[in-house]
Design an enzyme around this catalytic site. Structure first.
Site, PDB file in Angstrom:
ATOM      1  N   GLU A  52       0.832  -1.201   0.000  1.00 48.90           N
ATOM      2  CA  GLU A  52       0.000   0.000   0.000  1.00 48.90           C
ATOM      3  C   GLU A  52       0.869   1.255   0.000  1.00 48.90           C
ATOM      4  O   GLU A  52       0.529   2.248  -0.641  1.00 48.90           O
ATOM      5  CB  GLU A  52      -0.973   0.031   1.169  1.00 48.90           C
ATOM      6  CG  GLU A  52      -1.895   1.229   1.079  1.00 48.90           C
ATOM      7  CD  GLU A  52      -3.216   1.080   1.808  1.00 48.90           C
ATOM      8  OE1 GLU A  52      -3.946   2.091   1.852  1.00 48.90           O
ATOM      9  OE2 GLU A  52      -3.537  -0.010   2.298  1.00 48.90           O
ATOM     10  N   SER A  53       1.990   1.199   0.667  1.00 49.49           N
ATOM     11  CA  SER A  53       2.891   2.354   0.685  1.00 49.49           C
ATOM     12  C   SER A  53       3.423   2.664  -0.697  1.00 49.49           C
ATOM     13  O   SER A  53       3.419   3.827  -1.136  1.00 49.49           O
ATOM     14  CB  SER A  53       4.057   2.095   1.647  1.00 49.49           C
ATOM     15  OG  SER A  53       3.591   1.946   2.964  1.00 49.49           O
TER      16      SER A  53
END
Length: 141
Positions: A63-64
């Protein structure tokens, strides 16, 4: 890209200060016209109790990198980027070393974006296959 590779990677490093990304030691290492790559060390800090990389840490890495890629490729100066859906298939365990997450567009919409993110070890073995959907929300002026 309106900024150089070095400027983009430096900007990613700056926005990671005092965040989960800094805690997990995620580092953005490469960017191109349609991808972003980050790496994360695999140490006991990101292990599950039986000594292998925790699936949640892999999802946080994915997600980062996907959200940062949306920020870069969609002009994040004008949008807030939020992850709205993520699914991950963890296919191989790893106990030490580093993992690398490469985010590439599946769909680059004005409002929603879909990312294909592959997490691999240093030998290019697939560790996890992730799909992330992000949304770009306009910043209020």
């Amino acid at each position: 890209m309106k900024y150089s590779k070095e400027e983009i990677l430096a900007g990613c490093a700056k926005m990671c200060k005092n965040t989960l990304m800094e805690t997990l030691e995620i580092e953005f290492i490469d960017v191109g016209k349609d991808f972003l790559i980050a790496k994360m060390p695999v140490t006991p800090k990101v292990h599950q109790p039986d000594g292998v990389l925790h699936g949640g840490a892999m999802v946080a890495l994915a997600e980062s990198v996907g959200s940062a890629a949306s920020f870069i490729f969609l002009d994040g100066e004008h949008f807030y980027i939020r992850g709205i859906e993520i699914s991950a298939n963890h296919v191989k365990s790893i106990a030490s070393g580093e993992v690398f997450a490469r985010a590439e567009f599946i769909h680059k919409g004005k409002t929603t974006q879909v990312w294909d993110i592959k997490i691999r070890d240093v030998e290019e073995n697939l560790i996890s296959a992730v799909k992330l959907t992000t949304i770009a929300l306009p910043k209020k002026k």
